[in-house]
Scaffold this active site. Structure first.
Site, mmCIF file in Angstrom:
data_model
loop_
_atom_site.group_PDB
_atom_site.id
_atom_site.type_symbol
_atom_site.label_atom_id
_atom_site.label_comp_id
_atom_site.label_asym_id
_atom_site.label_seq_id
_atom_site.Cartn_x
_atom_site.Cartn_y
_atom_site.Cartn_z
ATOM 1 N N LYS B 78 2.602 -41.271 55.397
ATOM 2 C CA LYS B 78 1.396 -42.105 55.349
ATOM 3 C C LYS B 78 1.788 -43.579 55.471
ATOM 4 C CE LYS B 78 -2.791 -42.765 52.539
ATOM 5 N NZ LYS B 78 -3.493 -42.459 51.270
ATOM 6 N N SER B 159 -8.470 -40.909 51.837
ATOM 7 C CA SER B 159 -7.854 -41.809 52.773
ATOM 8 C C SER B 159 -6.663 -41.215 53.539
ATOM 9 C CB SER B 159 -7.385 -43.068 52.033
ATOM 10 O OG SER B 159 -6.293 -42.778 51.191
ATOM 11 N N SER B 183 -7.873 -39.030 47.429
ATOM 12 C CA SER B 183 -7.374 -39.262 48.796
ATOM 13 C C SER B 183 -6.335 -38.269 49.298
ATOM 14 C CB SER B 183 -6.775 -40.663 48.898
ATOM 15 O OG SER B 183 -7.794 -41.610 49.050
#
EC number: 6.3.5.7
Lengths: 95, 496
Positions: B78, B159, B183
């Site tokens: 990420k 997210s 998330s």
């Protein structure tokens, strides 16, 4: 709780975010809606309740106050938008 | 020889150790897969050369018989994790061009364990969003499609949307995620994969771009529970660089997966039956209860009375912490700097830099945060929310004190929705995505999302299990028992 245009302007400045004059009304509406949602919290009886400061009860560790890192001026300045002679350069701050 | 796709970490580990293929072959397969997956917009940077180099090093370790479980496993990272010399922007324009001269603790641990980095993954800007639509790179796309609208692009959630899309689309074996309000778990549920939010303090936050420091935790996003156990083991552990990281031994999570949950008490919180919940979510939840009962667990009804106040408390606390954390983006030390005009000074430079660099949702949250922390409102909002947070955590403590071992809830209030479908909605509607997950962050507890069924549109749906603090091993085992009974064997059809 509702936010007016002047409050929106003040909050934007507190947050150091430039907001155009014509964008202040819609911003105030947006922020007001979110704050209305948060007002639900006022229904909760929190008398005598301690505000949470740490979610996992643990004692903060201590360490010796010694230098463990340093001499990395190049690393630190590498990503600067404007670095000169070993410093971060910014617009004039003091007249 | 070429290495196959579609393997789990555990399968790839065993095949690598047996010499069925090399780490280099596996890396080549996935370098190609990641590049072919461009239409999913999951990867925002490829690090193919580095991947091959790491794979060669992994092969040397495999040959020497010194290969930890993650050795040679190709991962996506990420964009919130600082990766040395590789762009790290938290999917924000304000960090344009930022290449950190250091590595986050979690990624360093993964590389030390021999894992291979394929590249950086898309996400909501600064991890603020539930659909990946706030990303400066545009949204990642869910590999899954609706049966009756196969051309509609769906969100992989957020997210950690890029992480979820990349794992579900088999562009990598697994990915790192972070979870501040859901998330990891919401995108895992939207894409039919497994995602773990560990106990707060289990994984070091050092080198992870901070959103809300008292809530943020990193965790694995994987194909199944076993892989989550393996990868969490490699990510977790005490780090002197993060004063909130716990100095506790990391158990062998994989060894805990016996599938035996006889006699375990599973709580079903009545407050999670929210108004307007689709019937198929209700059914999914009932099926999950039946599966755990079938595995020998005792199902009990429980009450977490302050649940309904979790979302408003979260949307005070998280923006407050964000407004403070994001104050550092000022155009001085890194990232974007706005041009100023004659006669303007440093204040204009700060304000314009932040206006140009941050997206709308990030600005909104910073301003809400600044407001709730400002003089005159601090007690009414921030302090109040911190008190409510104490009550929310107390609800869980009470239930666990009564002997409950884990709590079963839906992971999300719906299946994945279409990109753009929430565009005109009130910001609050997007926030409702987190309704089942935020309580876990507010209480610092571990949670896991496991895919257990399909919606009427053929989209994956997941259930969430919430565990006791520091008992991820037990939680993973309960999830393993649920996974075995759900037997979710569906995959997204490749269209990209």
């Amino acid at each position: 709780m509702s936010i007016d245009k002047d409050t929106a302007r003040r909050v934007a400045h507190l947050a150091r975010i430039e907001v155009a004059e014509e964008a202040l009304e819609p911003l105030a509406r947006d922020l007001s809606r979110i704050l209305d949602f948060m007002d639900e919290l006022s229904q909760v009886d929190t008398d005598g309740v301690e505000p949470m400061t740490s979610v996992t009860p643990m004692e903060l560790k201590r360490r010796d106050d010694v230098i463990t890192d340093g001499n990395r001026q190049d690393d630190i300045l590498k990503n600067a938008p404007d670095a000169r002679e070993g410093f971060f350069a910014v617009p004039k701050v003091v007249e | 020889m070429t290495a196959p796709r579609g393997l789990t970490i555990a399968q790839a580990r065993d095949a690598l150790r047996k010499g069925a293929f090399t780490a280099r072959e596996l890396a080549e397969t996935y370098v190609a897969a990641a590049e072919e997956g461009a239409r999913l917009n999951a990867f925002i940077a490829h690090t193919s050369e580095q991947a091959l180099k790491q794979a060669d090093a992994a092969d040397a370790r495999l040959k020497a018989g010194d290969a930890p479980a993650m050795c040679g496993i190709p991962l996506g990272i990420k964009d919130l994790f600082a990766t040395e010399g590789v762009q790290t922007q938290a999917a924000s324009n304000i960090l344009a061009g930022f290449r950190p001269p250091y590595e986050s603790t979690v990624t360093r641990k993964l590389w030390d364990a021999g894992a291979v980095m394929l590249g950086k993954l898309n996400m909501d800007e600064f991890a603020m969003g539930s659909s990946n639509e706030t990303s400066a790179y545009g949204p990642a796309i869910n590999p899954w499609r609706r049966k009756d609208a196969p051309d509609t692009n769906l969100t992989p959630g957020g997210s950690s949307g890029g992480s979820a899309a990349a794992v579900a689309g088999d562009l990598c074996l697994a990915a790192t995620g972070t979870d501040t309000g859901g998330s990891i778990r919401q995108p895992a549920a939207f894409t039919g994969i497994t995602g773990v939010k560990p106990t707060y303090g289990r994984c070091s936050r050092w080198g992870i771009v901070a959103f809300a420091s008292s809530l943020d935790q990193a965790g694995p996003m994987t194909r199944d529970v076993r892989d989550a156990a393996i990868m969490l083991g490699a990510m977790a552990g005490h780090d002197p660089m993060d004063s909130t990281s716990a100095d506790l031994a990391v158990p062998d999570f994989e060894a805990a997966l016996t599938g035996d949950i006889r006699g375990r008490k599973i709580g079903i919180p009545r407050e999670y039956r929210v108004e307007g919940m689709p019937a198929e979510i209700e059914t999914l939840w009932a099926e999950g209860r039946a599966m755990l009962a079938d595995a020998g667990a005792e199902i009990v009804d429980i009450s977490l009375p302050h649940t309904r106040y979790a979302l408003p408390a979260y949307y005070v606390i998280a923006p407050a912490e964000a407004s403070s954390n994001l104050a550092r983006y000022d155009g001085v030390r890194y990232g974007h700097r706005a041009k100023i005009r004659q006669g303007e000074g440093i204040t204009e430079m700060y304000e314009r830099t932040r206006a140009e660099g941050f997206g709308d949702e990030v600005k909104r949250r910073i301003m809400i945060g600044a407001y709730v922390l400002s003089a005159g409102y601090y007690d009414a909002y921030y302090k109040k929310a911190q008190k409510v947070r104490t009550l929310i955590k107390r609800d869980f403590e009470q239930v666990y004190a009564d002997g409950v071992d884990a709590i079963l809830t839906p992971a999300t209030p719906s299946a994945a929705f279409g990109i753009g479908e929430m565009a005109d909605a009130d910001p609050i509607r997007m926030y409702l995505n987190d309704v089942f997950t935020v309580t876990v962050n507010l209480s610092g507890l571990p949670g896991i999302a496991v895919p257990t069924g399909l919606s009427s549109q053929g989209l994956p749906l997941g259930l969430q299990l919430i565990g006791r603090p520091w008992e991820e091993a037990d939680l993973l085992n309960t999830a393993y028992a649920l996974e075995k009974r759900a037997d979710f064997a569906h995959h997204a059809e490749k269209w990209w």
